[in-house]
Motif scaffolding. Structure first.
Motif, PDB file in Angstrom:
ATOM      1  N   LEU A 127      -7.541   1.709   3.501  1.00  0.00           N
ATOM      2  CA  LEU A 127      -8.395   1.979   4.659  1.00  0.00           C
ATOM      3  C   LEU A 127      -7.607   1.642   5.911  1.00  0.00           C
ATOM      4  O   LEU A 127      -7.130   0.513   6.064  1.00  0.00           O
ATOM      5  N   VAL A 128      -7.436   2.623   6.765  1.00  0.00           N
ATOM      6  CA  VAL A 128      -6.755   2.410   8.034  1.00  0.00           C
ATOM      7  C   VAL A 128      -7.814   2.362   9.119  1.00  0.00           C
ATOM      8  O   VAL A 128      -8.511   3.348   9.369  1.00  0.00           O
ATOM      9  N   SER A 129      -7.922   1.197   9.730  1.00  0.00           N
ATOM     10  CA  SER A 129      -8.969   1.020  10.746  1.00  0.00           C
ATOM     11  C   SER A 129      -8.485   1.524  12.107  1.00  0.00           C
ATOM     12  O   SER A 129      -7.317   1.349  12.455  1.00  0.00           O
ATOM     13  N   PRO A 130      -9.383   2.141  12.852  1.00  0.00           N
ATOM     14  CA  PRO A 130      -8.999   2.733  14.157  1.00  0.00           C
ATOM     15  C   PRO A 130      -8.548   1.673  15.167  1.00  0.00           C
ATOM     16  O   PRO A 130      -8.954   0.530  15.083  1.00  0.00           O
TER      17      PRO A 130
ATOM     18  N   PHE B 195      -8.216  11.995  -1.770  1.00  0.00           N
ATOM     19  CA  PHE B 195      -9.317  11.813  -0.832  1.00  0.00           C
ATOM     20  C   PHE B 195     -10.633  11.908  -1.599  1.00  0.00           C
ATOM     21  O   PHE B 195     -10.707  12.549  -2.652  1.00  0.00           O
ATOM     22  N   PRO B 196     -11.679  11.275  -1.082  1.00  0.00           N
ATOM     23  CA  PRO B 196     -12.974  11.308  -1.779  1.00  0.00           C
ATOM     24  C   PRO B 196     -13.423  12.728  -2.075  1.00  0.00           C
ATOM     25  O   PRO B 196     -13.362  13.616  -1.214  1.00  0.00           O
ATOM     26  N   GLY B 197     -13.847  12.952  -3.306  1.00  0.00           N
ATOM     27  CA  GLY B 197     -14.339  14.261  -3.704  1.00  0.00           C
ATOM     28  C   GLY B 197     -13.265  15.278  -4.005  1.00  0.00           C
ATOM     29  O   GLY B 197     -13.570  16.448  -4.273  1.00  0.00           O
ATOM     30  N   LYS B 198     -12.022  14.856  -3.987  1.00  0.00           N
ATOM     31  CA  LYS B 198     -10.907  15.778  -4.240  1.00  0.00           C
ATOM     32  C   LYS B 198     -10.084  15.290  -5.424  1.00  0.00           C
ATOM     33  O   LYS B 198     -10.178  14.133  -5.837  1.00  0.00           O
TER      34      LYS B 198
ATOM     35  N   LYS C  80      -4.563   0.786  12.527  1.00  0.00           N
ATOM     36  CA  LYS C  80      -3.880   1.990  12.987  1.00  0.00           C
ATOM     37  C   LYS C  80      -2.555   1.619  13.632  1.00  0.00           C
ATOM     38  O   LYS C  80      -2.485   0.707  14.461  1.00  0.00           O
ATOM     39  N   GLY C  81      -1.510   2.333  13.227  1.00  0.00           N
ATOM     40  CA  GLY C  81      -0.181   2.066  13.745  1.00  0.00           C
ATOM     41  C   GLY C  81       0.625   1.088  12.909  1.00  0.00           C
ATOM     42  O   GLY C  81       1.837   0.957  13.105  1.00  0.00           O
ATOM     43  N   GLY C  82      -0.036   0.433  11.987  1.00  0.00           N
ATOM     44  CA  GLY C  82       0.650  -0.536  11.146  1.00  0.00           C
ATOM     45  C   GLY C  82       1.364   0.108   9.962  1.00  0.00           C
ATOM     46  O   GLY C  82       1.347   1.324   9.783  1.00  0.00           O
TER      47      GLY C  82
ATOM     48  N   SER D   2       0.597   3.989  10.237  1.00  0.00           N
ATOM     49  CA  SER D   2      -0.577   4.411   9.472  1.00  0.00           C
ATOM     50  C   SER D   2      -1.686   4.922  10.390  1.00  0.00           C
ATOM     51  O   SER D   2      -1.934   4.349  11.469  1.00  0.00           O
ATOM     52  N   GLN D   3      -2.332   5.986   9.955  1.00  0.00           N
ATOM     53  CA  GLN D   3      -3.388   6.641  10.720  1.00  0.00           C
ATOM     54  C   GLN D   3      -4.700   6.637   9.935  1.00  0.00           C
ATOM     55  O   GLN D   3      -4.688   6.617   8.697  1.00  0.00           O
ATOM     56  N   PRO D   4      -5.831   6.681  10.634  1.00  0.00           N
ATOM     57  CA  PRO D   4      -7.118   6.741   9.915  1.00  0.00           C
ATOM     58  C   PRO D   4      -7.167   7.876   8.894  1.00  0.00           C
ATOM     59  O   PRO D   4      -7.807   7.735   7.843  1.00  0.00           O
ATOM     60  N   GLY D   5      -6.506   8.978   9.165  1.00  0.00           N
ATOM     61  CA  GLY D   5      -6.465  10.098   8.228  1.00  0.00           C
ATOM     62  C   GLY D   5      -5.699   9.801   6.945  1.00  0.00           C
ATOM     63  O   GLY D   5      -5.772  10.577   5.993  1.00  0.00           O
TER      64      GLY D   5
END
Lengths: 113, 113
Positions: free
Chosen positions: A110-113, A39-42, A15-17, A80-83
């Motif tokens: 994957l953005v890790s918190p 996003f998954p399922g979309k 996160k933040g990177g 970068s954000q987890p979202g």
């Protein structure tokens, strides 16, 4: 050659990177380069796009850098954000002949918190 | 606008059965695309239509697959007979020829047992 080559296949960023995804193409007839976010399922959704007459386009935290001579373009995600965790596809459009988008193979971010 | 509409969203069927996937493009869009997405092969273009006419069906895997677009607001993708290797997510997308942006539907997740 119709292919668009995308790398890396997967990416983990804190996160933040800054997340960076690269694409390369061969066909000089390509004249529109969008990035899609899925996003998954979309279904994939247009994120940002660029035409080859500019070298950079920025929308919020997302920036496309385009190098016409090298036939390469990249997506940068600042702060970068987890979202932002999703699969990202680069693509290229040829406005002649069959007029279709050619997609890269995708990068799972994957953005890790 | 409701966006691209696909039905059903999920389909589970047995090998040998006929499967019909449906798509309603965004009103006013005159290009329609069918894609298949799998982990192994990524996002593959199967066929696309301009003004209801099939333009490029080179991505259709075999004769078991067929697609129609009887009018500007409806398209079907049919698999007959279905096989387990057809299991995938099938996306429909539409585009305005003048606009350049391609919009995807939510997809149909197909499982063939």
């Amino acid at each position: 050659q119709q292919q668009v080559k995308q790398s890396p296949q997967s990416l983990i960023v804190q996160k933040g990177g800054i997340s960076i995804i690269n694409c390369a193409y061969e066909n000089t007839a390509f004249d529109y380069f969008p990035w899609y976010q899925q996003f998954p399922g979309k279904g994939p959704a247009l994120l940002i796009a660029i035409r080859p007459d500019v070298s950079e386009k920025k929308e919020g935290r997302f920036t496309i850098s385009f190098n016409k001579s090298a036939k390469q373009f990249s997506l940068h995600i600042m702060d970068s954000q987890p979202g932002d965790s999703a699969t990202y596809f680069c693509a290229a459009w040829e406005d002649t002949g069959f007029q279709k988008l050619v997609f890269g193979t995708g990068t799972r971010l994957l953005v890790s918190p | 606008d409701a966006g691209v509409i696909q039905s059903p969203r999920h389909e589970v069927t047995e090998m040998g059965q006929e499967v019909t996937l449906r798509c309603k493009p965004i009103s006013g869009h005159n290009s329609l695309f069918w894609y298949r997405q799998t982990m192994m092969r990524g996002l593959e273009l199967l066929i696309y239509f301009n003004n209801n006419v099939p333009i490029d069906d080179s991505g259709m895997p075999e004769d078991r697959f067929s697609a129609k677009m009887p009018n500007a607001s409806f398209s079907t993708l049919k698999i007959q007979p279905s096989e387990p290797r057809d299991s995938a997510v099938y996306f429909c997308a539409s585009r305005d020829l003048a606009g350049g942006t391609q919009y995807f539907g939510p997809g149909t997740r197909l499982l063939v047992l």
